[in-house]
Scaffold this motif. Structure first.
Motif, short mmCIF file in Angstrom:
data_model
loop_
_atom_site.label_atom_id
_atom_site.label_comp_id
_atom_site.label_asym_id
_atom_site.label_seq_id
_atom_site.Cartn_x
_atom_site.Cartn_y
_atom_site.Cartn_z
N GLY A 85 0.57 -0.97 0.43
CA GLY A 85 -0.27 0.03 0.13
C GLY A 85 0.54 1.11 -0.22
O GLY A 85 0.08 1.84 0.20
N ARG A 97 0.27 3.71 -3.08
CA ARG A 97 -0.92 4.12 -3.04
C ARG A 97 -0.64 5.58 -1.51
O ARG A 97 -1.41 6.73 -2.08
CB ARG A 97 -2.78 3.23 -2.24
CG ARG A 97 -3.56 4.17 -2.28
CD ARG A 97 -4.58 2.79 -2.01
NE ARG A 97 -4.82 2.19 -3.17
CZ ARG A 97 -5.24 2.38 -4.24
NH1 ARG A 97 -6.39 2.34 -3.88
NH2 ARG A 97 -5.86 0.92 -5.28
N LEU A 140 -2.12 1.16 -11.27
CA LEU A 140 -2.17 2.01 -10.26
C LEU A 140 -2.87 3.08 -10.38
O LEU A 140 -3.55 3.24 -9.74
CB LEU A 140 -0.64 2.66 -9.42
CG LEU A 140 -1.27 3.47 -8.07
CD1 LEU A 140 -1.53 2.39 -7.18
CD2 LEU A 140 0.39 3.41 -7.35
N TYR A 141 -2.70 3.89 -10.40
CA TYR A 141 -3.54 5.48 -11.53
C TYR A 141 -4.84 5.31 -11.14
O TYR A 141 -5.75 5.97 -10.82
CB TYR A 141 -2.84 6.18 -11.69
CG TYR A 141 -1.02 6.53 -11.99
CD1 TYR A 141 -0.22 6.16 -10.28
CD2 TYR A 141 -0.42 6.80 -13.00
CE1 TYR A 141 0.46 6.52 -9.57
CE2 TYR A 141 1.33 6.65 -12.24
CZ TYR A 141 1.53 6.33 -10.98
OH TYR A 141 3.02 6.48 -10.46
N MET A 151 1.01 8.49 -3.60
CA MET A 151 0.36 9.49 -4.17
C MET A 151 -1.38 10.23 -3.37
O MET A 151 -1.30 11.53 -3.99
CB MET A 151 -0.84 8.50 -4.90
CG MET A 151 0.39 7.55 -6.53
SD MET A 151 1.37 9.43 -7.30
CE MET A 151 -0.06 9.29 -8.44
N ARG A 152 -1.69 9.46 -2.46
CA ARG A 152 -2.64 9.93 -1.48
C ARG A 152 -1.69 11.95 -0.95
O ARG A 152 -2.52 12.63 -0.83
CB ARG A 152 -2.88 9.57 -0.42
CG ARG A 152 -3.91 9.70 0.69
CD ARG A 152 -5.12 10.11 -0.48
NE ARG A 152 -6.74 10.64 0.69
CZ ARG A 152 -7.35 10.51 1.24
NH1 ARG A 152 -7.57 9.14 0.75
NH2 ARG A 152 -8.21 10.41 2.22
N THR A 171 -6.45 2.86 -11.36
CA THR A 171 -7.79 2.50 -9.24
C THR A 171 -7.10 3.65 -8.75
O THR A 171 -8.38 3.88 -7.88
CB THR A 171 -6.80 1.28 -8.75
OG1 THR A 171 -5.42 1.71 -7.98
CG2 THR A 171 -6.54 0.10 -9.41
N LEU A 172 -6.95 4.79 -8.94
CA LEU A 172 -7.02 6.37 -7.84
C LEU A 172 -7.61 7.32 -8.41
O LEU A 172 -7.54 8.20 -7.57
CB LEU A 172 -5.52 6.67 -7.50
CG LEU A 172 -4.21 5.16 -6.75
CD1 LEU A 172 -3.16 6.09 -6.89
CD2 LEU A 172 -5.26 5.47 -5.58
#
Length: 208
Positions: free
Chosen positions: A155, A158, A187-188, A161-162, A190-191
């Motif tokens: 994680g 993620r 990944l991006y 990025m957050r 999913t964000l």
């Protein structure tokens, strides 16, 4: 599209500590001045790739083109090395609750408000994951997001990025852009990021 590319180019220059981009009729030139990467041309479309690649002969020259790999590969001379597909992506920014680093990791911010690094450290103090955001006007450019192999699937990508989003919103940015690899794109997406265009790099290698 032109606006996204302009924002990305200017943020990338800030992130990498190179001179301001110079506007060209078909995009931008960045004088990078580093071994293997002397100058970079970012082209907004494939229309000028052939003329650019034919005229540019200096080793260490790069083209970054808003076009598919197939378009670039069939256009440039054989002396150019063409990279794998990449993706220009964007996402709106909004204030969200602060996210804590996954246990047992800890995170720190390093920067000056224009360029900020998120550094995630393992319990032994080593770097587990990193990411950078550069603020160019109302746009945040995300760059150099890396999770070390031994810390993947925990994680951290993620989280980085957050955390970068939080920094960008605090700086007044309204949207974020980046150029992702194939792996990063997964990944991006999913964000909440979306793909705006395929990007392809090609370069003339320097000989050792």
């Amino acid at each position: 599209m032109a606006g996204l590319i302009k924002a990305w180019v200017h943020g990338w220059a800030l992130s990498r500590g190179v001179g301001s981009p110079v506007a060209e009729p078909d995009g931008y030139r960045l004088d990078v001045g580093r071994p293997g990467h002397r100058v970079r041309y970012v082209l907004e479309h494939a229309g000028s790739v052939e003329s650019r690649a034919s005229a540019l002969t200096e080793p260490g020259t790069w083209l970054k083109v808003s076009a598919s790999r197939e378009e670039v590969e069939r256009t440039v001379p054989s002396s150019w090395e063409v990279g794998p597909p990449e993706y220009l992506m964007s996402a709106p920014l909004a204030m969200r609750p602060v996210m804590a680093a996954p246990e047992p990791y800890r995170a720190e911010l390093v920067g000056d408000g224009v360029v900020t690094d998120v550094v995630v450290r393992a319990p032994d103090g080593s770097r587990a994951a990193t990411g950078r955001v550069a603020i160019a006007g109302d746009t945040a450019v995300i760059d150099q997001v890396v999770t070390e192999p031994e810390h993947q699937r925990r994680g951290l990508g993620r989280f980085v990025m957050r955390r970068l989003d939080e920094v960008a919103v605090a700086a007044g940015a309204e949207r974020a852009v980046l150029v992702a690899t194939e792996e990063g794109r997964a990944l991006y997406l999913t964000l909440g990021w979306t793909v705006a265009a395929e990007i392809t790099a090609a370069h003339l290698p320097e000989k050792n």
